[in-house]
Design an enzyme around this catalytic site. Sequence first.
Site, PDB file in Angstrom:
ATOM      1  N   THR A   1       0.830  -1.202   0.000  1.00 18.13           N
ATOM      2  CA  THR A   1       0.000   0.000   0.000  1.00 18.13           C
ATOM      3  C   THR A   1       0.869   1.260   0.000  1.00 18.13           C
ATOM      4  OG1 THR A   1      -1.412   1.282   1.481  1.00 18.13           O
ATOM      5  CG2 THR A   1      -0.125  -0.407   2.518  1.00 18.13           C
ATOM      6  N   ASP A   2       0.284   2.373  -0.429  1.00 23.90           N
ATOM      7  CA  ASP A   2       0.994   3.650  -0.335  1.00 23.90           C
ATOM      8  C   ASP A   2       1.087   4.134   1.115  1.00 23.90           C
ATOM      9  OD1 ASP A   2      -1.689   4.350   0.043  1.00 23.90           O
ATOM     10  OD2 ASP A   2      -1.719   5.911  -1.501  1.00 23.90           O
ATOM     11  N   GLU A   3       0.285   3.514   2.003  1.00 24.77           N
ATOM     12  CA  GLU A   3       0.243   4.014   3.388  1.00 24.77           C
ATOM     13  C   GLU A   3       1.566   3.788   4.122  1.00 24.77           C
ATOM     14  OE1 GLU A   3      -3.446   3.350   5.478  1.00 24.77           O
ATOM     15  OE2 GLU A   3      -4.549   3.140   3.605  1.00 24.77           O
TER      16      GLU A   3
ATOM     17  N   TYR B   1      -1.871  -0.637  11.044  1.00 24.11           N
ATOM     18  CA  TYR B   1      -2.030  -1.278   9.733  1.00 24.11           C
ATOM     19  C   TYR B   1      -0.819  -0.999   8.848  1.00 24.11           C
ATOM     20  CZ  TYR B   1      -3.363  -1.607   4.798  1.00 24.11           C
ATOM     21  OH  TYR B   1      -3.371  -1.870   3.442  1.00 24.11           O
TER      22      TYR B   1
ATOM     23  N   LYS C   1       2.141  -3.524   7.358  1.00 15.96           N
ATOM     24  CA  LYS C   1       2.407  -3.698   5.921  1.00 15.96           C
ATOM     25  C   LYS C   1       3.879  -3.342   5.628  1.00 15.96           C
ATOM     26  CE  LYS C   1      -0.037  -4.641   2.999  1.00 15.96           C
ATOM     27  NZ  LYS C   1      -0.421  -5.972   2.445  1.00 15.96           N
TER      28      LYS C   1
HETATM   29  P1  NAD Z   1      -9.794  -7.248   2.269  1.00 16.62           P
HETATM   30  O1  NAD Z   1      -9.786  -6.996   3.734  1.00 16.62           O
HETATM   31  O2  NAD Z   1     -11.017  -6.940   1.460  1.00 16.62           O
HETATM   32  O3  NAD Z   1      -9.454  -8.794   1.991  1.00 16.62           O
HETATM   33  C1  NAD Z   1      -8.451  -9.472   2.683  1.00 16.62           C
HETATM   34  C2  NAD Z   1      -8.632 -10.967   2.411  1.00 16.62           C
HETATM   35  O4  NAD Z   1      -7.586 -11.671   3.104  1.00 16.62           O
HETATM   36  C3  NAD Z   1      -9.961 -11.528   2.927  1.00 16.62           C
HETATM   37  O5  NAD Z   1     -10.531 -12.364   1.954  1.00 16.62           O
HETATM   38  C4  NAD Z   1      -9.556 -12.317   4.154  1.00 16.62           C
HETATM   39  O6  NAD Z   1     -10.416 -13.419   4.418  1.00 16.62           O
HETATM   40  C5  NAD Z   1      -8.158 -12.778   3.781  1.00 16.62           C
HETATM   41  N1  NAD Z   1      -7.330 -13.077   4.956  1.00 16.62           N
HETATM   42  C6  NAD Z   1      -7.161 -12.315   6.058  1.00 16.62           C
HETATM   43  N2  NAD Z   1      -6.349 -12.932   6.927  1.00 16.62           N
HETATM   44  C7  NAD Z   1      -5.979 -14.104   6.346  1.00 16.62           C
HETATM   45  C8  NAD Z   1      -5.126 -15.166   6.741  1.00 16.62           C
HETATM   46  N3  NAD Z   1      -4.487 -15.143   7.920  1.00 16.62           N
HETATM   47  N4  NAD Z   1      -4.951 -16.206   5.895  1.00 16.62           N
HETATM   48  C9  NAD Z   1      -5.598 -16.236   4.706  1.00 16.62           C
HETATM   49  N5  NAD Z   1      -6.419 -15.259   4.283  1.00 16.62           N
HETATM   50  C10 NAD Z   1      -6.603 -14.198   5.091  1.00 16.62           C
HETATM   51  O7  NAD Z   1      -8.530  -6.468   1.714  1.00 16.62           O
HETATM   52  P2  NAD Z   1      -8.316  -5.751   0.313  1.00 16.62           P
HETATM   53  O8  NAD Z   1      -8.822  -4.361   0.411  1.00 16.62           O
HETATM   54  O9  NAD Z   1      -8.772  -6.624  -0.767  1.00 16.62           O
HETATM   55  O10 NAD Z   1      -6.723  -5.663   0.289  1.00 16.62           O
HETATM   56  C11 NAD Z   1      -5.948  -6.710  -0.285  1.00 16.62           C
HETATM   57  C12 NAD Z   1      -4.483  -6.344  -0.187  1.00 16.62           C
HETATM   58  O11 NAD Z   1      -4.237  -5.124  -0.883  1.00 16.62           O
HETATM   59  C13 NAD Z   1      -4.005  -6.128   1.235  1.00 16.62           C
HETATM   60  O12 NAD Z   1      -2.712  -6.686   1.355  1.00 16.62           O
HETATM   61  C14 NAD Z   1      -3.964  -4.617   1.376  1.00 16.62           C
HETATM   62  O13 NAD Z   1      -2.970  -4.224   2.305  1.00 16.62           O
HETATM   63  C15 NAD Z   1      -3.587  -4.208  -0.031  1.00 16.62           C
HETATM   64  N6  NAD Z   1      -4.039  -2.860  -0.446  1.00 16.62           N
HETATM   65  C16 NAD Z   1      -5.353  -2.504  -0.272  1.00 16.62           C
HETATM   66  C17 NAD Z   1      -5.772  -1.253  -0.726  1.00 16.62           C
HETATM   67  C18 NAD Z   1      -7.217  -0.838  -0.605  1.00 16.62           C
HETATM   68  O14 NAD Z   1      -7.558   0.294  -0.962  1.00 16.62           O
HETATM   69  N7  NAD Z   1      -8.130  -1.696  -0.159  1.00 16.62           N
HETATM   70  C19 NAD Z   1      -4.864  -0.379  -1.329  1.00 16.62           C
HETATM   71  C20 NAD Z   1      -3.533  -0.795  -1.485  1.00 16.62           C
HETATM   72  C21 NAD Z   1      -3.127  -2.041  -1.043  1.00 16.62           C
HETATM   73  P1  TYD Z   2     -10.818   4.036   4.329  1.00 16.70           P
HETATM   74  O1  TYD Z   2     -11.794   3.669   3.270  1.00 16.70           O
HETATM   75  O2  TYD Z   2     -10.948   3.394   5.677  1.00 16.70           O
HETATM   76  O3  TYD Z   2      -9.365   3.821   3.725  1.00 16.70           O
HETATM   77  P2  TYD Z   2      -7.897   4.261   4.318  1.00 16.70           P
HETATM   78  O4  TYD Z   2      -8.039   4.598   5.750  1.00 16.70           O
HETATM   79  O5  TYD Z   2      -7.092   3.019   4.091  1.00 16.70           O
HETATM   80  O6  TYD Z   2      -7.459   5.425   3.483  1.00 16.70           O
HETATM   81  O7  TYD Z   2     -10.910   5.591   4.544  1.00 16.70           O
HETATM   82  C1  TYD Z   2     -10.694   6.504   3.496  1.00 16.70           C
HETATM   83  C2  TYD Z   2     -10.714   7.892   4.084  1.00 16.70           C
HETATM   84  O8  TYD Z   2     -12.040   8.171   4.545  1.00 16.70           O
HETATM   85  C3  TYD Z   2      -9.819   8.033   5.302  1.00 16.70           C
HETATM   86  O9  TYD Z   2      -9.240   9.335   5.292  1.00 16.70           O
HETATM   87  C4  TYD Z   2     -10.774   7.889   6.474  1.00 16.70           C
HETATM   88  C5  TYD Z   2     -12.063   8.483   5.941  1.00 16.70           C
HETATM   89  N1  TYD Z   2     -13.303   7.898   6.471  1.00 16.70           N
HETATM   90  C6  TYD Z   2     -14.309   8.743   6.962  1.00 16.70           C
HETATM   91  O10 TYD Z   2     -14.173   9.987   6.968  1.00 16.70           O
HETATM   92  N2  TYD Z   2     -15.463   8.176   7.415  1.00 16.70           N
HETATM   93  C7  TYD Z   2     -15.652   6.826   7.438  1.00 16.70           C
HETATM   94  O11 TYD Z   2     -16.715   6.357   7.904  1.00 16.70           O
HETATM   95  C8  TYD Z   2     -14.616   5.979   6.928  1.00 16.70           C
HETATM   96  C9  TYD Z   2     -14.775   4.474   6.923  1.00 16.70           C
HETATM   97  C10 TYD Z   2     -13.456   6.567   6.450  1.00 16.70           C
END
Ligand code: NAD
Ligand code: TYD
Length: 366
Positions: free
Chosen positions: A134-136, A160, A164
């Site tokens: 992630t960019d975070e 988180y 990561k």
């Molecule tokens: P998500 O929470 O929707 O899905 C995570 C999945 O991992 C779920 O299906 C869960 O059951 C599975 N999981 C969790 N713990 C597990 C374990 N111990 N063993 C096997 N499976 C397990 O997450 P997402 O949003 O799809 O993110 C996927 C990846 O992308 C993550 O690594 C996250 O850090 C990264 N990422 C997410 C975003 C975003 O905007 N959502 C952006 C950049 C990177």
């Molecule tokens: P989120 O979707 O949780 O992603 P991330 O924290 O990984 O960026 O949140 C996106 C942005 O929205 C973040 O700045 C937190 C804000 N946010 C709210 O203001 N209200 C909400 O209910 C949620 C879930 C997030």
Amino acid sequence: MKKLLVTGGAGFIGANFVHYWLSKYPEDNVVVLDALTYAGNLENLAVVQNNENFSFVKGDICDQALVETLLIDHQVDTLVHFAAESHVDRSITGPDAFIETNILGTYSLLKAAKKCWLDDRDKPFEHRFHHVSTDEVYGTLSASDPAFTEDTAYAPNSPYSASKAASDHLVRAYHHTYGLNVTTSNCSNNYGPYHFPEKLIPLVITNILHNKSLPIYGDGMQIRDWLYVEDHAYGIDLVLNKGRIGENYNIGGNNEWANINIVKEVCALVETRFAESSELATRFPEALAAIEANTESLITYVTDRLGHDRRYAIDATKTRVELGYEPKETFETGIAKTVSWYLDNEAWWKAVMDGSYQDWVEGQYS
Ligand code: NAD
Ligand code: TYD
């Protein structure tokens, strides 16, 4: 032809990646390993469940023996690692699961990959361990800072992002120390179908339909750089096929939005859909749009998230120049598709919103 093990493939991005991959590379084999936590849902994989090149295994990435068996039995040559605890708010109230899955789980996968792909082989074996990050991990930016590049120093601020970052470092170390063929991608905030409704965009859409308040943390001026989820899958595809071993690649949409403006945009889109289709008012009679009242009146400013990062922005120049990456979706087209998907897939989000998720949300806002 590749044989993939996709961890976390029943989650939001993992499932979209599996759909993308099997449609683009129908000859490849895909095995999903997923523990089906609250965020994982087999429904997310329903469109590929009858594909003979797809299989699903319920299990934990921390189970090294299981991962080794899968790598050998399915002759896996490409591991794409999505599995993680992914919600920042949950990492603040309960960091343990993040340390366990994101750090120890990644470590367990690396040990299994090293054993099966390097240690137990007589001859070199063509393999790839791709880590989805992630960019975070880069921390937070002020309004005037340049966007994150791959050379930006890691400075994670939440449990988180710290977990990561730790996993990214382990992946890097397994390349430099043992010669494991790794790549890592660092992507900005994703949105699109199958996004669990605890994250901002799906939470806002589903709350609007239920006439619930739209919680804005702090002043709502925090900035995120939003990318349509299929464009993330496309970026990973390019990294897998053209990326250099041992490198990190930023993936982003060059699409910065303040949270409050995203929420207003979604309110307006939902109102437009209701105006276009009278059937929506019948299906969602609670929604303010059903009585042509102002959806934005649901916006409620609430206490800010602890340690809330102010701004994320990705500079994806390296990925564009080296790999030819350009997102295919504009924000206008991507968010319109996303709102339509949630309106058309009520059964999906209703199903994922009962049970543990609901309990957790109630604990947060009671
Ligand atoms: P998500 O929470 O929707 O899905 C995570 C999945 O991992 C779920 O299906 C869960 O059951 C599975 N999981 C969790 N713990 C597990 C374990 N111990 N063993 C096997 N499976 C397990 O997450 P997402 O949003 O799809 O993110 C996927 C990846 O992308 C993550 O690594 C996250 O850090 C990264 N990422 C997410 C975003 C975003 O905007 N959502 C952006 C950049 C990177
Ligand atoms: P989120 O979707 O949780 O992603 P991330 O924290 O990984 O960026 O949140 C996106 C942005 O929205 C973040 O700045 C937190 C804000 N946010 C709210 O203001 N209200 C909400 O209910 C949620 C879930 C997030």
